[in-house]
Design a protein around this motif. Structure first.
Motif, PDB file in Angstrom:
ATOM      1  N   LYS A 159       0.838  -1.210   0.000  1.00 48.81           N
ATOM      2  CA  LYS A 159       0.000   0.000   0.000  1.00 48.81           C
ATOM      3  C   LYS A 159       0.864   1.247   0.000  1.00 48.81           C
ATOM      4  CE  LYS A 159      -4.021  -1.877   2.490  1.00 48.81           C
ATOM      5  NZ  LYS A 159      -4.784  -1.790   3.772  1.00 48.81           N
ATOM      6  N   THR A 160       1.873   1.259   0.850  1.00 44.80           N
ATOM      7  CA  THR A 160       2.759   2.425   0.941  1.00 44.80           C
ATOM      8  C   THR A 160       3.522   2.633  -0.353  1.00 44.80           C
ATOM      9  OG1 THR A 160       3.015   1.970   3.309  1.00 44.80           O
ATOM     10  CG2 THR A 160       4.573   3.509   2.329  1.00 44.80           C
ATOM     11  N   ARG A 163       1.317   4.336  -2.860  1.00 46.16           N
ATOM     12  CA  ARG A 163       1.148   5.757  -2.548  1.00 46.16           C
ATOM     13  C   ARG A 163       2.394   6.557  -2.911  1.00 46.16           C
ATOM     14  NH1 ARG A 163      -1.314   4.395   3.394  1.00 46.16           N
ATOM     15  NH2 ARG A 163      -3.447   3.863   2.732  1.00 46.16           N
TER      16      ARG A 163
END
Length: 207
Positions: A159-160, A163
């Motif tokens: 997820k990071t 982003r």
């Protein structure tokens, strides 16, 4: 890189510059978080690998002991001996925050005895096998917690990473391109205004 669809004015330019500063700061924080997560993930993965290899070897020995006991005991006697267990296992689940990832922490309390049958009707090899299995339970639960934490951290790293990539390759470049576009438009407007003023000044002088 496609620019944002905005009106090319000074207010929008100021707003975009502020958003660009925030986006760059957010990108740096997310990048630092990603690096720290990867470091923690690799440490836990190495620990989990070592623990799993140790437990697999010990479980293999436990199964050998149990197979020996089963070979030396009548099936009916073995089934009767294992029907009711005297051992108890109390599991408490907690949470630990690792870089904004809540990983499980298991606390195990064991009680009673795995040997809950008449010793006169069973062999010592069965006692040894059950005691070895019981001794492995805390470490097996610790391995389960560690592998669950590894899975949760892997999801958070992904997820990071998405982003970080969105900020680095989409949002920040679009801000930069839009700022450049607005700056060029404002410069053109300024030159156009200056040119009109000079023409008006020439007309006034000629009269």
């Amino acid at each position: 890189m496609a620019r944002l669809n905005v009106n090319p004015n000074r207010m929008e330019l100021s707003r975009l510059k502020k958003r660009l500063v925030v986006a760059k700061r957010g990108h740096k924080l997310l990048k630092d978080k990603q690096d720290a997560l990867i470091k923690a993930f690799l440490e836990r993965a190495r620990e989990g690998k070592v623990l799993r290899e140790e437990l697999e070897g010990e479980l293999a020995e436990c199964y050998k002991s149990f197979l020996l006991a089963r070979a030396q005991t009548l099936p009916a006697m073995l089934e009767q001996a294992l029907m009711i267990s005297g051992a108890k296992c109390n599991l408490q689940v907690g949470r630990q925050n690792v870089m904004s990832v809540l990983v499980p922490v298991y606390t195990v309390e064991q009680g009673g005895s795995p040997v809950n049958y008449g010793l006169a009707t069973s062999l010592g090899s069965l006692d040894v096998a059950l005691e070895r299995f019981a001794a492995l339970i805390p470490r097996l639960i610790a391995l389960a917690a560690k592998e669950k934490a590894i899975n949760l951290m892997a999801v958070e790293i992904e997820k990071t990473r998405r982003r970080v990539n969105a900020l680095e390759h989409v949002l920040i470049p679009s801000f930069v391109e839009t700022i450049r576009y607005i700056t060029m438009k404002l410069d053109e407007q300024e030159r156009s205004t200056l040119s009109r003023l000079m023409k008006i000044k020439e007309i006034v002088r000629s009269h």
